[in-house]
Write an enzyme that holds these catalytic residues in place. Sequence first.
Site, PDB file in Angstrom:
ATOM      1  N   SER A  91     -25.710   0.760  24.837  1.00  0.00           N
ATOM      2  CA  SER A  91     -26.599  -0.345  25.186  1.00  0.00           C
ATOM      3  C   SER A  91     -26.720  -1.331  24.038  1.00  0.00           C
ATOM      4  O   SER A  91     -26.677  -0.943  22.854  1.00  0.00           O
ATOM      5  CB  SER A  91     -27.988   0.195  25.534  1.00  0.00           C
ATOM      6  OG  SER A  91     -28.939  -0.839  25.609  1.00  0.00           O
ATOM      7  N   TYR A 150     -35.657   4.654  23.997  1.00  0.00           N
ATOM      8  CA  TYR A 150     -34.432   4.495  24.780  1.00  0.00           C
ATOM      9  C   TYR A 150     -33.270   4.115  23.864  1.00  0.00           C
ATOM     10  O   TYR A 150     -32.189   4.715  23.918  1.00  0.00           O
ATOM     11  CB  TYR A 150     -34.628   3.422  25.852  1.00  0.00           C
ATOM     12  CG  TYR A 150     -33.350   2.972  26.510  1.00  0.00           C
ATOM     13  CD1 TYR A 150     -32.681   3.783  27.421  1.00  0.00           C
ATOM     14  CD2 TYR A 150     -32.796   1.723  26.223  1.00  0.00           C
ATOM     15  CE1 TYR A 150     -31.505   3.377  28.019  1.00  0.00           C
ATOM     16  CE2 TYR A 150     -31.620   1.301  26.826  1.00  0.00           C
ATOM     17  CZ  TYR A 150     -30.976   2.130  27.715  1.00  0.00           C
ATOM     18  OH  TYR A 150     -29.805   1.716  28.304  1.00  0.00           O
TER      19      TYR A 150
END
Length: 323
Positions: free
Chosen positions: A127, A151
Amino acid sequence: MKILLTGAAGFIGMHTALALCQAGHQVVGLDNLNDYYPVSLKQARLAQLHTQAGFRFVRGDIADAPALLALFRHEAFDAVIHLAAQAGVRHSLVAPQAYVQSNLVGMANVLEACRQHPVRHLLYASSSSVYGNAQAPFSEQASTDQPQSFYAATKKAGEAMAYSYAQLYGLPCSGLRLFTIYGPWGRPDMAPWLFTEALLAGRDLTVYNHGQSQRDFSYIDDIVNAMLAILPLAPSGPGAPHRLLNLGQQQAIPVLQLIQQLETLTGRTAHKRYLDLQAGDVHATCADTSALQALIGPQSLTPLSTGLGHFVDWFRQYHGHPH
C-alpha cells in the site's frame, strides 16, 4: 497458468480475476467474505466472475494455515496474486486484531504455502500508506519507517516478511504498493463511493483535513493492466528475488477537485462539512512509477474525469438511481 487469487470477491480482486480469465488463465479465487462492508456487494462481484469459464471460487480464510496448505497441495499453482487483506486505514484504529489475523498471520501463511509448494511468482498487495507523510512523489527508495496507521504498519511488515522468504528460500516476490484505486464495483468506505452516495442522497459531504488532502487516484483498469504485465516477469538474479513497485496515476489530485468532478457528473451541488485530519491519515500521496515503467514500459492512463464517469454510471445502475 493456474493462478491462486486471494481476495477474489474484493474490488481489485474481481477486476483482476476477470482480466486473468479473459487472458486465458485458470483462476482459483479464495475469499472469506467477511462483513467489513456489505457481503451482498462481494456476492454480486462473484456473480460476475462465475460467468467466466476459467474461474472457480473457494471460500476460505488465509489465516487458516492447514486449509491453505491443503489447497496448495491439491491445486499445484503456477503463480499467486495475493490481494486478501483487512483493508481500511480508519478501521485499523478500532479493530487492530483483524489486521493482525489477515495482514500478518495471513501473509505469513501465504508465504509458507508458497515455500512448501513453490510457485513461479508471488505478487502481493502492499500500500502507498507505508510511506506515511514522506515527501511526494514517493519513490520505492523513500523511508517507510514512520507508518501513520496500524494498517500501514502491517503492510510494511508484510513487505519485510516477503523479502525474508525471497532471501532465505529464493521465492520470487513482487510487492505492489497500490495508490488509492477507484472504479466500478469499488469499496463503500472510499471517497468516490462516499461522496457520490452523499451527493445523490442530498446529504452533507464529510471532508477531512479541511479539504487540503491530496490523493493519487488511480483507475482500476490501469492497475490491473500493470499487474498482468508484471505477472510473467518474476524477479531473478543474485540476492533476494524480491522487488517493490509503485502502481499509481503519478498525480496528487486535491480531494476538492474530486468533489468538483463528481458534482459535474451527478448534477448535484455538494454541501461540505469540514473536519480535522483524521488520525492515521496522511496529507498527500503521489506515486513515482519510474521503476514500473522501466519494467513494463510506459502506460496509457485513464484521466480522472473518464474514470469517475465510469464509476458514477456504474453506481447509478447498481443502486437503481435514475440519471
